[in-house]
Write a protein that holds these residues in place. Sequence first.
Motif, PDB file in Angstrom:
ATOM      1  N   ILE A  56      -7.375   1.120  61.076  1.00 20.09           N
ATOM      2  CA  ILE A  56      -6.221   1.894  60.603  1.00 20.09           C
ATOM      3  C   ILE A  56      -5.012   0.968  60.512  1.00 20.09           C
ATOM      4  O   ILE A  56      -5.014  -0.119  61.085  1.00 20.09           O
ATOM      5  CB  ILE A  56      -5.899   3.080  61.547  1.00 20.09           C
ATOM      6  N   SER A  57      -3.980   1.424  59.808  1.00 23.02           N
ATOM      7  CA  SER A  57      -2.790   0.580  59.628  1.00 23.02           C
ATOM      8  C   SER A  57      -1.960   0.566  60.922  1.00 23.02           C
ATOM      9  O   SER A  57      -2.086   1.446  61.780  1.00 23.02           O
ATOM     10  CB  SER A  57      -1.936   1.136  58.493  1.00 23.02           C
ATOM     11  N   LEU A  58      -1.081  -0.427  61.015  1.00 21.96           N
ATOM     12  CA  LEU A  58      -0.135  -0.490  62.136  1.00 21.96           C
ATOM     13  C   LEU A  58       0.731   0.767  62.157  1.00 21.96           C
ATOM     14  O   LEU A  58       1.028   1.325  63.213  1.00 21.96           O
ATOM     15  CB  LEU A  58       0.741  -1.743  61.968  1.00 21.96           C
ATOM     16  N   GLU A  59       1.116   1.211  60.955  1.00 23.89           N
ATOM     17  CA  GLU A  59       1.963   2.408  60.851  1.00 23.89           C
ATOM     18  C   GLU A  59       1.260   3.606  61.504  1.00 23.89           C
ATOM     19  O   GLU A  59       1.843   4.336  62.299  1.00 23.89           O
ATOM     20  CB  GLU A  59       2.271   2.725  59.370  1.00 23.89           C
ATOM     21  N   GLN A  60      -0.027   3.785  61.174  1.00 32.15           N
ATOM     22  CA  GLN A  60      -0.787   4.912  61.740  1.00 32.15           C
ATOM     23  C   GLN A  60      -0.989   4.724  63.250  1.00 32.15           C
ATOM     24  O   GLN A  60      -0.918   5.681  64.027  1.00 32.15           O
ATOM     25  CB  GLN A  60      -2.144   5.044  61.026  1.00 32.15           C
ATOM     26  N   ALA A  61      -1.220   3.466  63.666  1.00 34.86           N
ATOM     27  CA  ALA A  61      -1.458   3.193  65.091  1.00 34.86           C
ATOM     28  C   ALA A  61      -0.219   3.540  65.929  1.00 34.86           C
ATOM     29  O   ALA A  61      -0.335   4.028  67.055  1.00 34.86           O
ATOM     30  CB  ALA A  61      -1.839   1.729  65.294  1.00 34.86           C
ATOM     31  N   LYS A 114       0.757 -11.650  61.669  1.00 33.19           N
ATOM     32  CA  LYS A 114       0.379 -11.793  60.249  1.00 33.19           C
ATOM     33  C   LYS A 114       1.569 -11.422  59.351  1.00 33.19           C
ATOM     34  O   LYS A 114       1.904 -12.152  58.417  1.00 33.19           O
ATOM     35  CB  LYS A 114      -0.815 -10.879  59.954  1.00 33.19           C
ATOM     36  N   ARG A 115       2.223 -10.315  59.649  1.00 35.03           N
ATOM     37  CA  ARG A 115       3.357  -9.858  58.833  1.00 35.03           C
ATOM     38  C   ARG A 115       4.520 -10.861  58.911  1.00 35.03           C
ATOM     39  O   ARG A 115       5.242 -11.071  57.936  1.00 35.03           O
ATOM     40  CB  ARG A 115       3.821  -8.469  59.275  1.00 35.03           C
ATOM     41  N   PHE A 116       4.699 -11.451  60.108  1.00 35.23           N
ATOM     42  CA  PHE A 116       5.742 -12.465  60.274  1.00 35.23           C
ATOM     43  C   PHE A 116       5.504 -13.611  59.281  1.00 35.23           C
ATOM     44  O   PHE A 116       6.398 -14.015  58.544  1.00 35.23           O
ATOM     45  CB  PHE A 116       5.714 -12.980  61.725  1.00 35.23           C
ATOM     46  N   TRP A 117       4.256 -14.089  59.243  1.00 34.11           N
ATOM     47  CA  TRP A 117       3.945 -15.214  58.339  1.00 34.11           C
ATOM     48  C   TRP A 117       3.930 -14.784  56.882  1.00 34.11           C
ATOM     49  O   TRP A 117       4.263 -15.565  56.000  1.00 34.11           O
ATOM     50  CB  TRP A 117       2.627 -15.896  58.751  1.00 34.11           C
ATOM     51  N   ASP A 118       3.567 -13.548  56.600  1.00 38.81           N
ATOM     52  CA  ASP A 118       3.617 -13.062  55.214  1.00 38.81           C
ATOM     53  C   ASP A 118       5.061 -13.063  54.682  1.00 38.81           C
ATOM     54  O   ASP A 118       5.278 -13.097  53.477  1.00 38.81           O
ATOM     55  CB  ASP A 118       3.051 -11.633  55.110  1.00 38.81           C
ATOM     56  N   PHE A 126       8.278  -7.759  60.630  1.00 43.70           N
ATOM     57  CA  PHE A 126       6.943  -7.658  61.226  1.00 43.70           C
ATOM     58  C   PHE A 126       6.612  -6.308  61.850  1.00 43.70           C
ATOM     59  O   PHE A 126       5.424  -5.989  62.022  1.00 43.70           O
ATOM     60  CB  PHE A 126       6.683  -8.823  62.207  1.00 43.70           C
ATOM     61  N   LEU A 127       7.613  -5.514  62.201  1.00 45.27           N
ATOM     62  CA  LEU A 127       7.283  -4.217  62.838  1.00 45.27           C
ATOM     63  C   LEU A 127       6.843  -3.198  61.783  1.00 45.27           C
ATOM     64  O   LEU A 127       7.079  -3.395  60.580  1.00 45.27           O
ATOM     65  CB  LEU A 127       8.505  -3.687  63.587  1.00 45.27           C
ATOM     66  N   ASP A 128       6.245  -2.103  62.242  1.00 45.53           N
ATOM     67  CA  ASP A 128       5.850  -1.034  61.311  1.00 45.53           C
ATOM     68  C   ASP A 128       7.098  -0.520  60.581  1.00 45.53           C
ATOM     69  O   ASP A 128       8.189  -0.498  61.153  1.00 45.53           O
ATOM     70  CB  ASP A 128       5.165   0.107  62.072  1.00 45.53           C
ATOM     71  N   THR A 141      -2.164  -5.005  67.662  1.00 47.19           N
ATOM     72  CA  THR A 141      -0.761  -4.798  67.256  1.00 47.19           C
ATOM     73  C   THR A 141      -0.076  -6.145  67.060  1.00 47.19           C
ATOM     74  O   THR A 141       0.579  -6.397  66.045  1.00 47.19           O
ATOM     75  CB  THR A 141      -0.013  -4.000  68.356  1.00 47.19           C
ATOM     76  N   LEU A 142      -0.241  -7.030  68.064  1.00 50.42           N
ATOM     77  CA  LEU A 142       0.398  -8.346  68.003  1.00 50.42           C
ATOM     78  C   LEU A 142      -0.149  -9.180  66.847  1.00 50.42           C
ATOM     79  O   LEU A 142       0.593  -9.905  66.182  1.00 50.42           O
ATOM     80  CB  LEU A 142       0.175  -9.086  69.326  1.00 50.42           C
ATOM     81  N   ASP A 143      -1.440  -9.062  66.620  1.00 53.85           N
ATOM     82  CA  ASP A 143      -2.057  -9.820  65.537  1.00 53.85           C
ATOM     83  C   ASP A 143      -1.480  -9.378  64.188  1.00 53.85           C
ATOM     84  O   ASP A 143      -1.197 -10.189  63.313  1.00 53.85           O
ATOM     85  CB  ASP A 143      -3.576  -9.623  65.579  1.00 53.85           C
ATOM     86  N   GLU A 144      -1.286  -8.085  64.052  1.00 54.66           N
ATOM     87  CA  GLU A 144      -0.705  -7.549  62.813  1.00 54.66           C
ATOM     88  C   GLU A 144       0.761  -7.993  62.684  1.00 54.66           C
ATOM     89  O   GLU A 144       1.202  -8.379  61.598  1.00 54.66           O
ATOM     90  CB  GLU A 144      -0.817  -6.012  62.846  1.00 54.66           C
TER      91      GLU A 144
END
Length: 350
Positions: free
Chosen positions: A105-110, A300-304, A80-82, A294-297
């Motif tokens: 913007i993406s999590l990576e960019q943030a 989402k990634r956790f569930w993906d 889930f992290l960048d 950030t947490l929402d992303e």
Amino acid sequence: MNITQQLASCGIHGYGSAELKVFEKHLERYFDREYKRWKDNQNFAEDYGLNSFEGDISKKETRPISVSHYDEEYQVYRAFLDREYLAYTMGYFGVDQAQHQLEDISLEQAQINKYKLLIERADIQDGQSIVDLGCGFGGLSKYLLETYPNITVTAINPSDVQTKHIRNELMNPENNFDRSRFRLIQAYFNEVESLDIEAGSFDRVISVGFLEHVSNIDLLQKNLSLLLKPGGLSLHHCIVSIDVLPAFLNAEDSLMGEYYPGAHIWPFSEPQRHNTHLTFKKSWFVNGMNYWKTLDEWHKRFWDSIDRLYPQYLSIEEVESWNKYFSLCKAMFIPNNGESYGNGHFLYQK
Ligand SMILES: C[S@@+](CC[C@H](N)C(=O)[O-])C[C@H]1O[C@@H](n2cnc3c(N)ncnc32)[C@H](O)[C@@H]1O
């Protein structure tokens, strides 16, 4: 039945589901009420039994369990992290007091944008000697080493899982920076005298998401003043509430105790009261919607990745615990458009 449906049949509802949205709305209303209830509370943390001028830097009794959260399954964090820096703190999506619009913007960019903001506020320059205190997976250290060819970094962190990642990735000879500029110390910062660090040799001490683990800010500042060169700066980034919220001062008094026993959410005003060992220079409040996003992303990634994580790496109880964690944290930041609960940046000088 796919994995998401299987989990839903056990009452664990995934990201974006109607059931989870209802749950998050309930939590959000709870926090919204709490923030209104304590608005303009004039008391100090010590009026509720937490004195940031007393005791050990972090409480001995809860020290190992308060960081045990960071030693959970590595594959979960990877999921889930960048991807580049594995930053386990707020990414900066550009929301500030003047502007309540999240940048697309993406999590990576943030996460890179957060590093840039911290570097600007701490006035970090090439050639300096930096301490990355509570370095997590080493994201800030990596960014600094890659960006500045003459910077040296000393990173401190007690977590086994996180320091193992650093040894595998940051200390990998294939990295495009000279490894001799990086030093990792696996330890709690509390017994600073016993750490292999030279007094008075650092230009900057930066901590990101570490002050939440600190109980005695005064003693922390005293120890940081030993590390810094005269004129050196220290910048802390941590979660804060704008008002003094009694139930949040000690994690055990709230639902957060399940994840971070011994941790604290300081009111924005509290670190600014510390002006003895280091001179307090400036503070900034960073709108909480940056952390919500950030947490929402992350959620989402956790569930993906759930098909990969469950059941191989996580039990059903652990899936439920992580799911609640993301929902709970999001609900804390979202009320009042992120103006009640967010992050603080605190700058001090020796
Ligand atoms: C929320 S994480 C942030 C990690 C990293 N700075 C980042 O932004 O991704 C907090 C970090 O503080 C570390 N930490 C907690 N208590 C500590 C202590 N007493 N001494 C040193 N590090 C500590 C934890 O192990 C963890 O890596």
